[in-house]
Write a protein that holds these residues in place. Structure first.
Motif, PDB file in Angstrom:
ATOM      1  N   LEU A 686      -1.063  14.953 -22.035  1.00 23.96           N
ATOM      2  CA  LEU A 686      -2.441  15.071 -21.575  1.00 23.96           C
ATOM      3  C   LEU A 686      -2.989  13.753 -21.033  1.00 23.96           C
ATOM      4  O   LEU A 686      -3.903  13.763 -20.193  1.00 23.96           O
ATOM      5  CB  LEU A 686      -3.329  15.607 -22.701  1.00 23.96           C
ATOM      6  N   ALA A 687      -2.443  12.639 -21.462  1.00 29.34           N
ATOM      7  CA  ALA A 687      -2.874  11.363 -20.885  1.00 29.34           C
ATOM      8  C   ALA A 687      -2.506  11.313 -19.404  1.00 29.34           C
ATOM      9  O   ALA A 687      -3.313  10.904 -18.552  1.00 29.34           O
ATOM     10  CB  ALA A 687      -2.239  10.198 -21.637  1.00 29.34           C
ATOM     11  N   ARG A 688      -1.297  11.736 -19.095  1.00 31.58           N
ATOM     12  CA  ARG A 688      -0.868  11.768 -17.689  1.00 31.58           C
ATOM     13  C   ARG A 688      -1.650  12.811 -16.912  1.00 31.58           C
ATOM     14  O   ARG A 688      -2.050  12.580 -15.769  1.00 31.58           O
ATOM     15  CB  ARG A 688       0.628  12.048 -17.602  1.00 31.58           C
ATOM     16  N   VAL A 689      -1.876  13.982 -17.525  1.00 27.32           N
ATOM     17  CA  VAL A 689      -2.644  15.040 -16.871  1.00 27.32           C
ATOM     18  C   VAL A 689      -4.039  14.533 -16.513  1.00 27.32           C
ATOM     19  O   VAL A 689      -4.518  14.723 -15.385  1.00 27.32           O
ATOM     20  CB  VAL A 689      -2.737  16.288 -17.781  1.00 27.32           C
ATOM     21  N   ALA A 690      -4.709  13.907 -17.471  1.00 29.05           N
ATOM     22  CA  ALA A 690      -6.068  13.402 -17.227  1.00 29.05           C
ATOM     23  C   ALA A 690      -6.079  12.365 -16.112  1.00 29.05           C
ATOM     24  O   ALA A 690      -6.974  12.363 -15.243  1.00 29.05           O
ATOM     25  CB  ALA A 690      -6.642  12.810 -18.511  1.00 29.05           C
ATOM     26  N   ALA A 691      -5.086  11.478 -16.113  1.00 30.49           N
ATOM     27  CA  ALA A 691      -5.012  10.451 -15.077  1.00 30.49           C
ATOM     28  C   ALA A 691      -4.768  11.072 -13.704  1.00 30.49           C
ATOM     29  O   ALA A 691      -5.390  10.678 -12.709  1.00 30.49           O
ATOM     30  CB  ALA A 691      -3.908   9.454 -15.423  1.00 30.49           C
ATOM     31  N   ASP A 692      -3.857  12.045 -13.637  1.00 30.29           N
ATOM     32  CA  ASP A 692      -3.560  12.713 -12.366  1.00 30.29           C
ATOM     33  C   ASP A 692      -4.783  13.443 -11.826  1.00 30.29           C
ATOM     34  O   ASP A 692      -5.085  13.388 -10.624  1.00 30.29           O
ATOM     35  CB  ASP A 692      -2.405  13.708 -12.547  1.00 30.29           C
ATOM     36  N   MET A 693      -5.502  14.126 -12.721  1.00 28.59           N
ATOM     37  CA  MET A 693      -6.675  14.880 -12.280  1.00 28.59           C
ATOM     38  C   MET A 693      -7.790  13.947 -11.803  1.00 28.59           C
ATOM     39  O   MET A 693      -8.481  14.244 -10.817  1.00 28.59           O
ATOM     40  CB  MET A 693      -7.172  15.792 -13.408  1.00 28.59           C
ATOM     41  N   THR A 694      -7.952  12.836 -12.494  1.00 33.84           N
ATOM     42  CA  THR A 694      -8.973  11.864 -12.076  1.00 33.84           C
ATOM     43  C   THR A 694      -8.659  11.321 -10.686  1.00 33.84           C
ATOM     44  O   THR A 694      -9.551  11.198  -9.828  1.00 33.84           O
ATOM     45  CB  THR A 694      -9.053  10.720 -13.092  1.00 33.84           C
ATOM     46  N   LYS A 695      -7.407  11.033 -10.434  1.00 35.85           N
ATOM     47  CA  LYS A 695      -6.984  10.530  -9.127  1.00 35.85           C
ATOM     48  C   LYS A 695      -7.183  11.598  -8.050  1.00 35.85           C
ATOM     49  O   LYS A 695      -7.673  11.301  -6.951  1.00 35.85           O
ATOM     50  CB  LYS A 695      -5.518  10.103  -9.197  1.00 35.85           C
ATOM     51  N   LEU A 696      -6.819  12.844  -8.352  1.00 34.57           N
ATOM     52  CA  LEU A 696      -6.992  13.936  -7.391  1.00 34.57           C
ATOM     53  C   LEU A 696      -8.476  14.168  -7.099  1.00 34.57           C
ATOM     54  O   LEU A 696      -8.848  14.459  -5.953  1.00 34.57           O
ATOM     55  CB  LEU A 696      -6.356  15.218  -7.932  1.00 34.57           C
ATOM     56  N   ALA A 697      -9.308  14.068  -8.126  1.00 32.58           N
ATOM     57  CA  ALA A 697     -10.749  14.281  -7.939  1.00 32.58           C
ATOM     58  C   ALA A 697     -11.335  13.234  -6.990  1.00 32.58           C
ATOM     59  O   ALA A 697     -12.191  13.547  -6.149  1.00 32.58           O
ATOM     60  CB  ALA A 697     -11.464  14.240  -9.284  1.00 32.58           C
ATOM     61  N   GLU A 698     -10.860  11.998  -7.113  1.00 35.08           N
ATOM     62  CA  GLU A 698     -11.345  10.942  -6.230  1.00 35.08           C
ATOM     63  C   GLU A 698     -10.928  11.190  -4.789  1.00 35.08           C
ATOM     64  O   GLU A 698     -11.674  10.859  -3.858  1.00 35.08           O
ATOM     65  CB  GLU A 698     -10.801   9.593  -6.707  1.00 35.08           C
ATOM     66  N   GLU A 699      -9.756  11.793  -4.599  1.00 37.53           N
ATOM     67  CA  GLU A 699      -9.227  11.984  -3.252  1.00 37.53           C
ATOM     68  C   GLU A 699      -9.666  13.296  -2.617  1.00 37.53           C
ATOM     69  O   GLU A 699      -9.941  13.347  -1.416  1.00 37.53           O
ATOM     70  CB  GLU A 699      -7.695  11.907  -3.288  1.00 37.53           C
ATOM     71  N   LEU A 704     -11.914  18.769  -9.255  1.00 39.34           N
ATOM     72  CA  LEU A 704     -10.662  18.499  -9.958  1.00 39.34           C
ATOM     73  C   LEU A 704     -10.824  17.488 -11.090  1.00 39.34           C
ATOM     74  O   LEU A 704      -9.850  17.132 -11.748  1.00 39.34           O
ATOM     75  CB  LEU A 704      -9.604  18.009  -8.967  1.00 39.34           C
ATOM     76  N   LYS A 705     -12.031  17.029 -11.323  1.00 41.08           N
ATOM     77  CA  LYS A 705     -12.287  16.113 -12.431  1.00 41.08           C
ATOM     78  C   LYS A 705     -11.967  16.815 -13.742  1.00 41.08           C
ATOM     79  O   LYS A 705     -12.406  17.942 -13.983  1.00 41.08           O
ATOM     80  CB  LYS A 705     -13.753  15.670 -12.401  1.00 41.08           C
ATOM     81  N   PRO A 706     -11.219  16.183 -14.626  1.00 33.50           N
ATOM     82  CA  PRO A 706     -10.770  16.884 -15.839  1.00 33.50           C
ATOM     83  C   PRO A 706     -11.919  17.258 -16.765  1.00 33.50           C
ATOM     84  O   PRO A 706     -12.884  16.502 -16.932  1.00 33.50           O
ATOM     85  CB  PRO A 706      -9.829  15.881 -16.515  1.00 33.50           C
ATOM     86  N   ALA A 707     -11.808  18.438 -17.369  1.00 29.51           N
ATOM     87  CA  ALA A 707     -12.780  18.883 -18.371  1.00 29.51           C
ATOM     88  C   ALA A 707     -12.789  17.899 -19.534  1.00 29.51           C
ATOM     89  O   ALA A 707     -11.790  17.232 -19.829  1.00 29.51           O
ATOM     90  CB  ALA A 707     -12.413  20.288 -18.858  1.00 29.51           C
ATOM     91  N   GLN A 708     -13.918  17.825 -20.216  1.00 34.72           N
ATOM     92  CA  GLN A 708     -14.079  16.838 -21.288  1.00 34.72           C
ATOM     93  C   GLN A 708     -13.052  17.034 -22.396  1.00 34.72           C
ATOM     94  O   GLN A 708     -12.578  16.058 -22.999  1.00 34.72           O
ATOM     95  CB  GLN A 708     -15.492  16.926 -21.874  1.00 34.72           C
ATOM     96  N   ILE A 709     -12.656  18.276 -22.645  1.00 36.66           N
ATOM     97  CA  ILE A 709     -11.686  18.529 -23.718  1.00 36.66           C
ATOM     98  C   ILE A 709     -10.341  17.881 -23.402  1.00 36.66           C
ATOM     99  O   ILE A 709      -9.641  17.398 -24.291  1.00 36.66           O
ATOM    100  CB  ILE A 709     -11.535  20.056 -23.972  1.00 36.66           C
ATOM    101  N   ILE A 710      -9.983  17.841 -22.107  1.00 35.78           N
ATOM    102  CA  ILE A 710      -8.741  17.178 -21.704  1.00 35.78           C
ATOM    103  C   ILE A 710      -8.870  15.677 -21.904  1.00 35.78           C
ATOM    104  O   ILE A 710      -7.965  15.017 -22.441  1.00 35.78           O
ATOM    105  CB  ILE A 710      -8.399  17.507 -20.236  1.00 35.78           C
ATOM    106  N   VAL A 711      -9.988  15.137 -21.478  1.00 37.43           N
ATOM    107  CA  VAL A 711     -10.226  13.694 -21.625  1.00 37.43           C
ATOM    108  C   VAL A 711     -10.192  13.289 -23.097  1.00 37.43           C
ATOM    109  O   VAL A 711      -9.546  12.298 -23.478  1.00 37.43           O
ATOM    110  CB  VAL A 711     -11.580  13.306 -20.986  1.00 37.43           C
ATOM    111  N   ASP A 712     -10.880  14.066 -23.944  1.00 39.28           N
ATOM    112  CA  ASP A 712     -10.940  13.736 -25.372  1.00 39.28           C
ATOM    113  C   ASP A 712      -9.558  13.773 -26.011  1.00 39.28           C
ATOM    114  O   ASP A 712      -9.198  12.877 -26.792  1.00 39.28           O
ATOM    115  CB  ASP A 712     -11.874  14.709 -26.091  1.00 39.28           C
TER     116      ASP A 712
END
Length: 722
Positions: A686-699, A704-712
């Protein structure tokens, strides 16, 4: 005779010259093979050496309706974590089968009910098989569904009995056959009534013993199929016919399973090894393949999926002792494809079904659709013609509500119009008993809103069937805040009797499945709008493991239906959900997909022939499409889907990760070999998932910004399946 060792697995008694081995695993509803079971069988065979002379052995089950359902899945799962134990376990099982085959008396398997996997392999090591005409009697080798192959000689003995082509078909397709078909194929020797099963099995053993040639017959049938190629007499086993059959099997498997499921290819290899080098060579290839497959992630995921489905199929509403209302008569409002499909599936399970629609013509079309489905079952020999007549006799139609007063459950399946559904609920409650359940088959309309029209909201819920009803295994049951546990229990009981895998979710816009598939299609729409070709998007996702790509899926669902659902979700989640204009532009051109043979694909043959290039004229960039990397398409689509699953878990729409994974696999086509979307996310991390989603959301956009449950969970180094 000793009776004090491991009687909880099998027992031995001798009567009138016949040794009866009763398989009966204590405290279990079904029998499974296991290492302790093998040990008990070895003890019994040792005991038989010290008994007075006998004329035969009969192996049967102490559990009515179940012979042996396969190898113990719990032990199979443990083997994956202790790989050093796999080959010794297989070798011990093969030695046991060889002892049965070489006994000085014939061994007969007396089969009543399910005889699958290791159970069938045990039976095939016997010299004869007698099966009951119990409708629960099914025989097959389903191991490929678990990511492995038969491991106790099944790849060698099944083709020996039924022929190469049929053996391949049964093993690769995990197909089960009933008693009559098993007899026609040569898999069993006789079909009898359960009441005389042991008697006939004993008589068969005595006849074989008197003839004195049971071992020779058994060995000759093995050598006929598994001797050196120069000695083979079976045409199917000869070159070039044999080579053609194996090549065709590999090609068909490649088309169906792609490269994600190694088990069917290894099964073909093992079967071919037997035909080329003999029985022992085939057994060696089978053992080696089983040993390697059971350690793979695919097998682990498919075995986990097996357990998850078992749990879902047993889950009850809270409180756990809630009993369902009795239901034997079901009403269906709406005779379209969904309503008629629900009616046919219900009638198949013995419910009396009353269908209502607004005109005789509509009723006629609905009844004809039911009849066509039943006739197809008859043609495929799933049911007999008289059974088909009885089944169709369970269904009747009306343009009024006559006959509905006697129904205990009504499922309305009219089109998605809130006011229409509310008026139907009011009409129904005027005519139904106080305890009758009213269920709305809807994919997006909030049940809480529908409940405002109800005088008895505790008896109202959603039952979201998937199209086509007779094929799709999932049923999504939706409860609103006032739905009673008794109503949920009733819907679960009816749905499970219809053969559906049921998940219970809480009410909300799009519930669970529509939200998740909406996010998946929405992201594919953005990728299309950014310039990717339809072929590239669909190929990327089918290569990733989906049965069809998202654009073809939209055509199947219907662009009008998909956009209506998308509008509901856009309104509900406007702060984080943005929709592309591409899909709207295609729909505005009158393209509804397959149903009007005009969508992203052309349908001249009735199937999706090829992409309709004129679609691109409606899109930004026209026919000059952009080359977007397949890995980017895959990542964006599956992560958009994951994000909505996470929101559903975070908001309490779904209460358990297991239900999410079952829902996406059985309802939305998520690749089973990945084990479920949350389990796959856990495996990625999930650390990689959250990082990938954050990068995709920026682009690509904040959706695509990860839900808070993923971040937590990522911050805590946690997972969905803690």
């Amino acid at each position: 005779m000793s009776q004090d060792t491991q009687p909880e697995y099998a027992s031995l008694r001798i009567e009138e010259g016949i040794a009866y081995i009763c398989i009966d695993v204590a405290d279990k509803s079904v029998n499974t093979l296991s290492t302790p079971m093998t040990g008990r069988f070895e003890e019994i065979l040792d005991e038989l050496q010290d008994t007075p002379p006998i004329e035969g052995v009969v192996i049967y089950s102490g559990k009515a309706g179940h012979f042996v359902v396969g190898f113990d899945i719990n032990e199979l799962q443990e083997l994956a974590n202790n790989p050093q134990d796999i080959l010794p376990m297989l070798k011990r099982g093969h030695a046991l089968a060889a002892r049965l085959e070489s006994l000085k008396v014939p061994v007969v398997a007396a089969i009543d009910g399910t005889c699958l996997g290791g159970g069938l392999e045990l039976a095939m090591a016997c010299h004869a098989r007698i099966v009951t005409n119990n409708k629960r009697s099914k025989l097959g080798l389903p191991e490929v569904q678990l990511g492995v192959i038969p491991g106790l000689g099944g790849t060698q003995r099944l083709p020996q009995l039924v022929g190469l082509q049929t053996g391949l078909d049964m093993i690769l397709g995990s197909k089960q056959v009933d008693a009559q078909k098993a007899k026609r194929l040569g898999l069993v020797d006789d079909v009898v009534h359960p009441g005389i099963l042991l008697q006939v099995a004993a008589e068969t053993a005595r006849k074989l013993y008197a003839a004195g040639d049971w071992q020779e017959r058994h060995k000759s049938s093995i050598s006929e199929y598994f001797s050196n190629p120069a000695e083979m007499v079976n045409l199917a086993a000869k070159t070039p016919a044999r080579k053609l059959i194996f090549n065709q099997a590999r090609e068909l498997t490649r088309k169906k399973a792609g490269s994600h499921y190694p088990a069917p290819f290894r099964a073909i290899d093992a079967i071919e090894a037997g035909y080329r080098g003999g029985f022992e060579a085939g057994i060696e290839a089978e053992s080696r393949a089983f040993d390697e497959l059971v350690k793979t992630d695919v097998a682990r995921n498919l075995i986990n999926l097996f357990f998850m489905k078992q749990e879902v199929d047993k889950t009850s509403p809270i409180p756990w002792n809630t009993k369902a209302y009795p239901v034997d008569k079901i009403g269906v409002v709406g005779a379209g494809l969904m309503g008629a499909g629900i009616a046919q599936v219900a009638a198949y399970q013995g419910y009396a079904v009353r269908i209502k629609d607004v005109s005789d013509e509509s009723i006629g079309r609905g009844l004809q659709y039911c009849k066509d489905l039943i006739d197809k079952l008859v043609r495929r020999k799933k049911i007999s013609e008289p059974m088909g007549d009885v089944m169709f006799g369970h269904i009747s139609g009306t343009t009024e509500y006559t006959g509905f007063a006697q129904t205990q459950m009504v499922i309305e399946a009219v089109f998605e119009d809130l006011d229409l559904k509310k008026s139907i609920i009011k009409d129904l409650e005027e005519r139904l008993g106080d305890n009758a359940i009213v269920a709305s088959n809807t994919s997006t309309l909030p049940i809480t809103e529908l409940a405002k029209a109800s005088k008895r909201p505790e008896n109202l819920l959603g039952m979201h069937f998937f199209s086509p009803v007779h094929k799709m295994p999932l049923l999504e049951i939706i409860r609103h805040p006032k739905t009673s546990s008794k109503a949920v229990a009733t819907a679960l009981e009816v749905g499970r009797k219809m053969g559906k895998t049921c998940i219970v979710v809480n009410d909300g816009p799009g519930f669970f499945t529509s939200r998740v598939i909406g996010a998946y299609i929405n992201e594919a729409g953005w990728i299309l709008q950014e310039g990717a070709s339809i072929e590239a998007i669909d190929k990327a996702m089918t290569d990733w493991g989906f049965p069809v790509g998202p654009m073809k899926l939209v055509d199947e669902v219907g662009l009008d239906v998909a956009l209506k659902a998308a509008g509901t979700l856009q309104d509900a989640f406007s702060k984080r959900w943005s929709s592309p204009t591409a899909l709207k532009a295609v729909a505005a051109d009158g393209r509804k997909g397959r149903k009007n043979k005009k969508g992203f694909y052309r349908y001249a043959s009735g199937e999706a022939d090829a992409v309709d290039e004129t679609v691109y004229d409606l899109l930004p960039g026209g026919r000059e499409r952009q080359d977007i990397d397949a890995s980017v398409i895959q990542q964006r689509c599956w992560l958009a889907m994951l994000n909505e699953c996470a929101y559903c878990l975070q908001e309490g729409i779904v209460e358990h990760p297991r239900d999410i994974d079952i829902g996406v696999i059985f309802g939305l086509g998520f690749p089973p070999f990945r084990g479920g979307i949350l389990r796959h996310a856990d495996s990625v991390g999930l650390a990689r998932v959250a990082a990938d989603m954050t990068k995709l959301a920026e682009e690509f956009g904040s959706r695509l910004k990860p839900a808070q449950i993923i971040v937590d969970k990522a911050e805590k180094n946690a997972s969905f399946y803690a």
